[in-house]
Write a protein that holds these residues in place. Structure first.
Motif, PDB file in Angstrom:
ATOM      1  N   LYS A   1     -15.217 -37.400  19.007  1.00  0.00           N
ATOM      2  CA  LYS A   1     -16.050 -37.456  20.181  1.00  0.00           C
ATOM      3  C   LYS A   1     -16.768 -38.806  20.225  1.00  0.00           C
ATOM      4  O   LYS A   1     -17.351 -39.324  19.341  1.00  0.00           O
ATOM      5  N   HIS A   2     -17.027 -39.253  21.717  1.00  0.00           N
ATOM      6  CA  HIS A   2     -17.688 -40.418  21.814  1.00  0.00           C
ATOM      7  C   HIS A   2     -18.927 -39.952  22.439  1.00  0.00           C
ATOM      8  O   HIS A   2     -19.327 -39.121  23.248  1.00  0.00           O
ATOM      9  N   GLY A   3     -19.927 -40.243  21.403  1.00  0.00           N
ATOM     10  CA  GLY A   3     -21.462 -39.872  21.823  1.00  0.00           C
ATOM     11  C   GLY A   3     -22.295 -40.926  22.070  1.00  0.00           C
ATOM     12  O   GLY A   3     -22.481 -41.674  23.205  1.00  0.00           O
ATOM     13  N   CYS A   4     -23.088 -41.419  21.130  1.00  0.00           N
ATOM     14  CA  CYS A   4     -24.330 -42.470  21.521  1.00  0.00           C
ATOM     15  C   CYS A   4     -23.758 -43.803  21.312  1.00  0.00           C
ATOM     16  O   CYS A   4     -24.358 -44.794  21.752  1.00  0.00           O
ATOM     17  N   GLU A   5     -22.651 -44.041  20.455  1.00  0.00           N
ATOM     18  CA  GLU A   5     -21.992 -45.281  20.239  1.00  0.00           C
ATOM     19  C   GLU A   5     -23.144 -46.213  19.477  1.00  0.00           C
ATOM     20  O   GLU A   5     -22.923 -47.222  19.374  1.00  0.00           O
ATOM     21  N   LEU A   6     -24.173 -45.744  18.859  1.00  0.00           N
ATOM     22  CA  LEU A   6     -25.287 -46.384  18.379  1.00  0.00           C
ATOM     23  C   LEU A   6     -25.302 -45.947  16.703  1.00  0.00           C
ATOM     24  O   LEU A   6     -26.378 -46.436  15.816  1.00  0.00           O
ATOM     25  N   GLY A   7     -24.579 -45.204  16.160  1.00  0.00           N
ATOM     26  CA  GLY A   7     -24.531 -44.559  14.804  1.00  0.00           C
ATOM     27  C   GLY A   7     -25.525 -43.432  14.711  1.00  0.00           C
ATOM     28  O   GLY A   7     -26.170 -43.037  13.683  1.00  0.00           O
ATOM     29  N   GLU A   8     -26.298 -42.864  15.939  1.00  0.00           N
ATOM     30  CA  GLU A   8     -27.400 -41.911  15.615  1.00  0.00           C
ATOM     31  C   GLU A   8     -26.673 -40.463  15.723  1.00  0.00           C
ATOM     32  O   GLU A   8     -27.538 -39.742  15.301  1.00  0.00           O
ATOM     33  N   CYS A   9     -25.681 -40.203  16.287  1.00  0.00           N
ATOM     34  CA  CYS A   9     -25.472 -39.023  16.773  1.00  0.00           C
ATOM     35  C   CYS A   9     -24.302 -38.340  15.678  1.00  0.00           C
ATOM     36  O   CYS A   9     -24.386 -36.867  15.553  1.00  0.00           O
ATOM     37  N   GLY A  10     -23.525 -38.968  15.302  1.00  0.00           N
ATOM     38  CA  GLY A  10     -22.410 -38.433  14.229  1.00  0.00           C
ATOM     39  C   GLY A  10     -21.413 -37.765  14.943  1.00  0.00           C
ATOM     40  O   GLY A  10     -20.421 -37.169  14.308  1.00  0.00           O
ATOM     41  N   ALA A  11     -21.340 -37.724  16.304  1.00  0.00           N
ATOM     42  CA  ALA A  11     -20.133 -37.207  16.934  1.00  0.00           C
ATOM     43  C   ALA A  11     -18.877 -37.652  16.770  1.00  0.00           C
ATOM     44  O   ALA A  11     -17.842 -37.132  16.843  1.00  0.00           O
ATOM     45  N   CYS A  12     -18.820 -38.964  16.384  1.00  0.00           N
ATOM     46  CA  CYS A  12     -17.765 -39.606  16.160  1.00  0.00           C
ATOM     47  C   CYS A  12     -17.274 -39.776  14.724  1.00  0.00           C
ATOM     48  O   CYS A  12     -16.367 -40.567  14.229  1.00  0.00           O
TER      49      CYS A  12
ATOM     50  N   VAL B   1     -17.383 -41.423   7.964  1.00  0.00           N
ATOM     51  CA  VAL B   1     -17.902 -42.632   8.469  1.00  0.00           C
ATOM     52  C   VAL B   1     -17.958 -42.584  10.021  1.00  0.00           C
ATOM     53  O   VAL B   1     -17.391 -41.707  10.617  1.00  0.00           O
ATOM     54  N   LEU B   2     -18.743 -43.511  10.469  1.00  0.00           N
ATOM     55  CA  LEU B   2     -19.100 -43.329  12.120  1.00  0.00           C
ATOM     56  C   LEU B   2     -17.959 -43.993  12.630  1.00  0.00           C
ATOM     57  O   LEU B   2     -18.149 -45.512  12.518  1.00  0.00           O
ATOM     58  N   SER B   3     -17.041 -43.553  13.385  1.00  0.00           N
ATOM     59  CA  SER B   3     -15.813 -44.533  13.818  1.00  0.00           C
ATOM     60  C   SER B   3     -16.494 -45.246  15.218  1.00  0.00           C
ATOM     61  O   SER B   3     -15.664 -46.245  15.378  1.00  0.00           O
ATOM     62  N   CYS B   4     -17.712 -45.068  15.641  1.00  0.00           N
ATOM     63  CA  CYS B   4     -17.989 -45.757  16.614  1.00  0.00           C
ATOM     64  C   CYS B   4     -18.380 -47.288  16.319  1.00  0.00           C
ATOM     65  O   CYS B   4     -18.353 -48.062  17.005  1.00  0.00           O
ATOM     66  N   LEU B   5     -18.698 -47.279  14.933  1.00  0.00           N
ATOM     67  CA  LEU B   5     -19.474 -48.681  14.336  1.00  0.00           C
ATOM     68  C   LEU B   5     -18.264 -49.140  13.538  1.00  0.00           C
ATOM     69  O   LEU B   5     -18.832 -50.084  12.593  1.00  0.00           O
TER      70      LEU B   5
HETATM   71  S1  FES Z   1     -20.735 -41.897  18.810  1.00  0.00           S
HETATM   72 FE1  FES Z   1     -23.002 -41.451  17.853  1.00  0.00          FE
HETATM   73  S2  FES Z   1     -22.748 -41.907  15.943  1.00  0.00           S
HETATM   74 FE2  FES Z   1     -20.882 -42.657  16.858  1.00  0.00          FE
END
Ligand code: FES
Ligand SMILES: Cc1cc2nc3c(=O)[nH]c(=O)nc-3n(C[C@H](O)[C@H](O)[C@H](O)COP(=O)(O)OP(=O)(O)OC[C@H]3O[C@@H](n4cnc5c(N)ncnc54)[C@H](O)[C@@H]3O)c2cc1C
Ligand code: FES
Lengths: 174, 330
Positions: free
Chosen positions: A49-60, A69-73
């Motif tokens: 899942k695509h959540g905060c894109e900031l490394g804060e939520c862990g959905a990714c 790992v956080l795939s958004c970052l």
């Molecule tokens: S989308 Fe929230 S940590 Fe990656």
């Protein structure tokens, strides 16, 4: 296994071999694409899942060589030459992974948006510490946020899965 | 995200050769990618350090000093027994940073050199001095998480836990500056002292004195067994520090011979509090001396409309860090 590329030019889409859930495929992507984008938009693996894109939520959260790992970052390029695991790879032969089964049984998912991230982080934790106590479990899951469940059900589900997995696979020497 | 090129050098010489004002070294990439996504910084090339050997390890030198590789992860810094024993202040600071998911990837140099987290800085919609603007909107706007010291021009606090810890520990950075005619690396060292950090009064556009073509190879930390880093957070599970203190004590008998007290999340740069150190010198590091140090640390505070609570948070951090450091390395 292929080693990661040493150079990639801006704006050029190139085929790179990515090993996801045990299967290696050549996937076209640009140097600046994140693993999250490539999984979801290039490979159609929308379980992550695509959540905060900031490394804060862990959905990714996905696993890279077993490590969450956080795939958004993470640049997709950094995943070439590694083994990526996503939530799509958890069930085997139509049978849910014990973590998924426990989440279903205990109602550890409500809207479910955070669930894939929790499952992957929990999988890595149990590989490392098969029977974590509650403080250790809470600490390991601290980077995954859930807006619905209040976390308790999630902790209980991971504990139930840990218990079942330990029963299926007794510790060495037992 | 604005497109960029990518390079993955296999040696430190190749890595430093690839750097330029538009080519940024990438540790974990967790800050670089965040800034690139919101358009605050747009590197032309990301130079991944993942394959540079030696930079991912810690080792002990002949005089008990610890060499910490620039791309060691925060998770390793927090958990390696050798780091915890030789410089607990660094291990504490790494352990308190972010979430386990972030710590597993974020690196020492990346943490030290990450940019501030102020919402206005990270959103190009707003004017911000740190992006060359003429004003700091946080002064009148949302500054509940802003600086309580050194906040005349800009109130974005320095975000790095390790910056405060390395400052208190008197660490030194070994920095690769380039390669000479024979292809050998050239070096400089930089003490992590107040002069390493750049306050907004001098240059709001950066926080550290390090050039765009330079690579932090490692940090050398003198042994500091009586040391501790303590932060206060609003949330119990994980949160950016509301205040932080890193304390290193040199003991002589039961008394403090010398102290270094660094304040984190309090000002746009980490601060070394001479006043707090003076309050501890020659004293037994008990509750009374710790309270005096805490009071001295916040004496010059200039809280803004909505962040006076952070003064008390900082007091608490200094007091707790002194007591924790005193209990260690006995
Ligand atoms: S989308 Fe929230 S940590 Fe990656
Ligand atoms: C949800 C969340 C919570 C966080 N909470 C905290 C916290 O409480 N405390 C805290 O301290 N941090 C916190 N962080 C920051 C985090 O710990 C990382 O340190 C940070 O994201 C950058 O680390 P990195 O290795 O990914 O750096 P990168 O993004 O790779 O790099 C950051 C900067 O350092 C430069 N750089 C990297 N390596 C080198 C090198 N060897 N030489 C020269 N320059 C280099 C890069 O060019 C860039 O300018 C948090 C981050 C997130 C996402
Ligand atoms: S179940 Fe909805 S966010 Fe966790």
């Amino acid at each position: 296994m292929t080693s990661p590329p040493t150079r990639a030019a801006r704006g050029r889409t190139v085929l790179h071999p990515l090993t996801v859930n045990g299967e290696t495929k050549d996937v076209p992507f640009l140097p600046h694409e994140t693993l999250l984008e490539v999984l979801r938009e290039r490979m159609g693996l929308t379980g992550t899942k695509h959540g905060c894109e900031l490394g804060e939520c862990g959905a990714c959260t996905v696993l890279v060589d077993g490590k969450p790992v956080l795939s958004c970052l993470l640049l997709a390029l950094n995943a070439v030459g590694t083994k990526v695991e996503t939530v799509e790879g958890l069930a085997e032969g139509g049978k849910l992974h014990p973590l998924q089964q426990a989440f279903v049984e205990l109602g550890a998912a409500q809207c479910g948006y955070c669930t894939p991230g929790f499952l992957m982080t929990a999988k890595a934790l149990l590989a490392d510490r098969p029977r974590p106590d509650r403080p250790c479990l809470k600490d390991a899951l601290a980077g995954n946020l859930c807006r619905c469940t209040g976390y308790l059900k999630i902790y209980e589900a991971v504990e139930l899965a840990a218990e079942r997995m330990a029963r299926e696979k007794p510790p060495r020497g037992a | 995200m604005k497109p960029f090129s990518y390079a993955r050098p296999a040696s430190r010489e190749e890595a430093v050769r690839l750097l330029s004002p538009t080519a940024r070294p990438k540790g974990g990439g967790y800050d670089l990618l965040d800034l690139a996504k919101n358009g605050v910084s747009t590197p032309g090339t990301m130079v991944s350090l993942a394959a540079v050997p030696e930079m991912g390890k810690a080792w002990t030198g002949d005089h008990g000093e610890t060499y910490l590789g620039g791309r060691m992860t925060l998770a390793d810094l927090a958990t390696l027994p050798a780091v915890r024993a030789a410089c607990p202040v660094v291990a504490d600071a790494a352990a308190e940073a972010a979430t386990p998911l972030v710590r597993a990837t974020a690196t020492l140099a990346g943490n030290l050199l990450q940019r501030p987290r102020c919402t206005y800085f990270r959103d190009p919609f707003f004017e911000c001095r740190k992006r060359g603007g003429a004003a700091c909107p946080a002064m009148e706007g949302d500054h509940a998480e802003g600086a309580i010291l050194g906040n005349r021009l800009c109130c974005a606090v320095h975000p790095s836990n390790l910056a405060a810890a390395l400052l208190a520990a008197g660490a030194e950075l070994r920095i690769l500056t380039g390669v000479d005619g024979k292809g050998e690396p050239t070096w400089r060292t930089a003490a992590v002292d107040p002069a390493f950090f750049v306050a907004p009064e001098e240059d709001p556009l950066r926080e550290a004195r390090i050039g765009p073509g330079e690579l932090v190879f490692d940090a050398v930390v003198p042994p500091c067994p009586s040391s501790a880093y303590v932060e206060v957070n609003q949330k119990a599970s994980f949160d950016w520090a509301s205040a932080a203190a890193a304390v290193v004590l040199e003991m002589d008998g039961g008394k403090v011979a010398r102290a270094r007290v660094a304040l984190g999340a309090a000002a746009p740069v980490p601060l070394l509090s001479e006043a707090a150190a003076a309050a501890l010198a020659g004293k037994a590091p008990g509750a009374k001396a710790a309270e005096a140090a805490a009071e001295a640390a916040v004496a010059g505070a200039t809280p803004l409309r909505d962040n006076a609570h952070r003064v008390q948070h900082l007091r608490v951090c200094v007091k707790r860090a002194v007591l924790l450091a005193a209990g260690r390395g006995r």
